[in-house]
Design a protein around this motif. Structure first.
Motif, PDB file in Angstrom:
ATOM      1  N   VAL A   1      52.617 -27.005  96.225  1.00 35.88           N
ATOM      2  CA  VAL A   1      53.172 -27.029  94.872  1.00 35.88           C
ATOM      3  C   VAL A   1      54.531 -26.332  94.853  1.00 35.88           C
ATOM      4  O   VAL A   1      55.493 -26.826  94.260  1.00 35.88           O
ATOM      5  CB  VAL A   1      52.199 -26.363  93.878  1.00 35.88           C
ATOM      6  CG1 VAL A   1      52.841 -26.237  92.501  1.00 35.88           C
ATOM      7  CG2 VAL A   1      50.912 -27.172  93.766  1.00 35.88           C
ATOM      8  N   ALA A   2      54.633 -25.176  95.518  1.00 30.65           N
ATOM      9  CA  ALA A   2      55.900 -24.433  95.543  1.00 30.65           C
ATOM     10  C   ALA A   2      57.003 -25.246  96.211  1.00 30.65           C
ATOM     11  O   ALA A   2      58.162 -25.240  95.761  1.00 30.65           O
ATOM     12  CB  ALA A   2      55.710 -23.099  96.263  1.00 30.65           C
ATOM     13  N   GLU A   3      56.679 -25.961  97.281  1.00 27.22           N
ATOM     14  CA  GLU A   3      57.676 -26.794  97.951  1.00 27.22           C
ATOM     15  C   GLU A   3      58.138 -27.921  97.025  1.00 27.22           C
ATOM     16  O   GLU A   3      59.325 -28.279  97.001  1.00 27.22           O
ATOM     17  CB  GLU A   3      57.096 -27.373  99.236  1.00 27.22           C
ATOM     18  CG  GLU A   3      58.038 -28.301  99.991  1.00 27.22           C
ATOM     19  CD  GLU A   3      59.341 -27.629 100.375  1.00 27.22           C
ATOM     20  OE1 GLU A   3      60.374 -28.337 100.404  1.00 27.22           O
ATOM     21  OE2 GLU A   3      59.351 -26.410 100.643  1.00 27.22           O
ATOM     22  N   THR A   4      57.225 -28.468  96.222  1.00 27.89           N
ATOM     23  CA  THR A   4      57.602 -29.520  95.273  1.00 27.89           C
ATOM     24  C   THR A   4      58.480 -28.960  94.160  1.00 27.89           C
ATOM     25  O   THR A   4      59.413 -29.628  93.699  1.00 27.89           O
ATOM     26  CB  THR A   4      56.346 -30.182  94.682  1.00 27.89           C
ATOM     27  OG1 THR A   4      55.467 -30.590  95.741  1.00 27.89           O
ATOM     28  CG2 THR A   4      56.717 -31.402  93.862  1.00 27.89           C
ATOM     29  N   VAL A   5      58.206 -27.737  93.715  1.00 30.92           N
ATOM     30  CA  VAL A   5      59.067 -27.100  92.706  1.00 30.92           C
ATOM     31  C   VAL A   5      60.481 -26.923  93.270  1.00 30.92           C
ATOM     32  O   VAL A   5      61.476 -27.148  92.562  1.00 30.92           O
ATOM     33  CB  VAL A   5      58.470 -25.752  92.261  1.00 30.92           C
ATOM     34  CG1 VAL A   5      59.458 -24.991  91.384  1.00 30.92           C
ATOM     35  CG2 VAL A   5      57.157 -25.966  91.515  1.00 30.92           C
ATOM     36  N   ARG A   6      60.589 -26.538  94.534  1.00 34.14           N
ATOM     37  CA  ARG A   6      61.917 -26.412  95.144  1.00 34.14           C
ATOM     38  C   ARG A   6      62.619 -27.766  95.207  1.00 34.14           C
ATOM     39  O   ARG A   6      63.840 -27.864  95.017  1.00 34.14           O
ATOM     40  CB  ARG A   6      61.800 -25.790  96.541  1.00 34.14           C
ATOM     41  CG  ARG A   6      61.474 -24.303  96.517  1.00 34.14           C
ATOM     42  CD  ARG A   6      61.585 -23.672  97.894  1.00 34.14           C
ATOM     43  NE  ARG A   6      60.464 -24.027  98.742  1.00 34.14           N
ATOM     44  CZ  ARG A   6      59.336 -23.331  98.826  1.00 34.14           C
ATOM     45  NH1 ARG A   6      59.182 -22.236  98.100  1.00 34.14           N
ATOM     46  NH2 ARG A   6      58.358 -23.707  99.635  1.00 34.14           N
TER      47      ARG A   6
ATOM     48  N   ALA B   1      55.278 -33.136 100.588  1.00 32.16           N
ATOM     49  CA  ALA B   1      54.959 -31.708 100.575  1.00 32.16           C
ATOM     50  C   ALA B   1      53.472 -31.491 100.817  1.00 32.16           C
ATOM     51  O   ALA B   1      53.076 -30.539 101.511  1.00 32.16           O
ATOM     52  CB  ALA B   1      55.374 -31.093  99.242  1.00 32.16           C
ATOM     53  N   TRP B   2      52.649 -32.367 100.262  1.00 32.15           N
ATOM     54  CA  TRP B   2      51.203 -32.225 100.445  1.00 32.15           C
ATOM     55  C   TRP B   2      50.817 -32.465 101.906  1.00 32.15           C
ATOM     56  O   TRP B   2      50.006 -31.727 102.477  1.00 32.15           O
ATOM     57  CB  TRP B   2      50.453 -33.186  99.534  1.00 32.15           C
ATOM     58  CG  TRP B   2      48.979 -32.982  99.574  1.00 32.15           C
ATOM     59  CD1 TRP B   2      48.052 -33.711 100.269  1.00 32.15           C
ATOM     60  CD2 TRP B   2      48.262 -31.925  98.919  1.00 32.15           C
ATOM     61  NE1 TRP B   2      46.799 -33.194 100.080  1.00 32.15           N
ATOM     62  CE2 TRP B   2      46.895 -32.089  99.257  1.00 32.15           C
ATOM     63  CE3 TRP B   2      48.626 -30.885  98.090  1.00 32.15           C
ATOM     64  CZ2 TRP B   2      45.905 -31.241  98.781  1.00 32.15           C
ATOM     65  CZ3 TRP B   2      47.639 -30.036  97.610  1.00 32.15           C
ATOM     66  CH2 TRP B   2      46.302 -30.219  97.964  1.00 32.15           C
ATOM     67  N   THR B   3      51.413 -33.463 102.515  1.00 37.09           N
ATOM     68  CA  THR B   3      51.109 -33.761 103.918  1.00 37.09           C
ATOM     69  C   THR B   3      51.506 -32.604 104.829  1.00 37.09           C
ATOM     70  O   THR B   3      50.787 -32.252 105.767  1.00 37.09           O
ATOM     71  CB  THR B   3      51.835 -35.041 104.357  1.00 37.09           C
ATOM     72  OG1 THR B   3      51.387 -36.135 103.533  1.00 37.09           O
ATOM     73  CG2 THR B   3      51.558 -35.357 105.803  1.00 37.09           C
TER      74      THR B   3
END
Length: 296
Positions: free
Chosen positions: A92-97, A120-122
């Motif tokens: 989730v944090a990587e997607t926010v970035r 990001a999930w993968t």
């Protein structure tokens, strides 16, 4: 008879005989008081990179200066085993970035969001866990909550900010910057965790408030968004608490700059990864060669 039915006893005849053999009691000699504890010895720090930290570093230093030294300046923090729940938060944090990098004032959900979340999930999510789909559903709900908040007018690009303090910089980031209809400027930070119970005690938000005022040149409204639990809360820090937190930021940066890393002994010690080395310090100085903060 004494109260309670206990019989009063006469002193033993042997008491006087024993006392006569003991002689005079020795004179008591009062020992000198121990000297007051000295402060921690300064550790020389050489910064080969700009002296720039963020609120997480200041929080760590405030809890225990020595642990901060071991973890961040000496790089001995180690790595925790990541649970599936932590890996979900990482995704989730990587997607926010990604959303920060692909800001679109006209769309809360930029083009390519679905693909970015899947990537990001993968890479970061608990894809090999038995309940991976349940975790992914939770992660999707967290991000949908964030996108729903961003469906508003007056959105401005995210802003990386810096606050000059005690010869260094404290970095912060406003994930959302919004000019309200009434003209007020709102700055928000987004965290994937649940909102803490004592939000006003967090150094994170006084740094955001001060850095935003310095960057934009006007008072701002600070809001805290926490994706776990789906909360958006105003952070209205009373003047007295504001002064206290700002003084703590200055004190922490000054102490780090001066190489003062006092240990804080308490209940956290047995769980500290440096417990068995504390309070020992290696000889010589520490050299910081890589940036420690990037305005996360």
């Amino acid at each position: 008879m004494m109260a309670g039915g206990t019989k009063k006893r006469n002193p033993s005849d042997y008491n006087a005989r024993i006392a006569a053999t003991l002689g005079c009691p020795p004179a008591l000699v009062r020992l000198p008081s121990p000297p007051p504890p000295s402060g921690p010895a300064a550790v020389p720090i050489t910064w080969e990179t700009p002296f720039a930290l963020d609120h997480q570093h200041l929080d760590s230093y405030g809890k225990c200066g020595l642990r901060f030294l071991y973890t961040y300046l000496l790089g001995l923090g180690g790595r925790r085993d990541e649970t599936p729940y932590m890996r979900m938060h990482n995704a989730v944090a990587e997607t926010v970035r990604w959303l920060d990098r692909n800001f679109d004032a006209g769309r809360a959900e930029p083009e390519g969001f679905g693909e970015a979340f899947a990537a990001a999930w993968t890479e970061h999510g608990p894809v090999d866990h038995g309940h991976a789909e349940a975790y992914r559903t939770i992660a999707d709900e967290m991000l949908r909550f964030l996108l729903g908040l961003r469906d508003e007018e007056g959105r401005l690009p995210p802003e990386a900010m810096s606050l000059a303090v005690a010869g260094g910089s404290v970095l912060s980031r406003a994930h959302d910057v919004v000019r309200n209809a009434d003209g007020r400027l709102v700055v928000r930070r987004v965290a994937t965790r649940k909102a803490p119970s004592a939000l006003l005690k967090e150094i994170e938000y006084i740094v955001l408030d001060a850095a935003a005022e310095a960057t934009f040149g006007e008072p701002v409204v600070v809001e805290a968004v926490h994706l776990t639990g789906g909360s958006r809360l105003p952070v209205e820090i009373p003047p007295k608490k504001r002064d206290e937190l700002r003084a703590a930021v200055v004190a922490h940066m000054s102490g780090i700059g001066a190489g003062l890393f006092a240990p804080s002994v308490g209940s956290r010690c047995p769980r500290c990864p440096h417990h068995f080395a504390c309070p020992g310090l290696p000889g010589g100085s520490a050299v910081v060669r890589r940036p420690l903060a990037w305005g996360r």
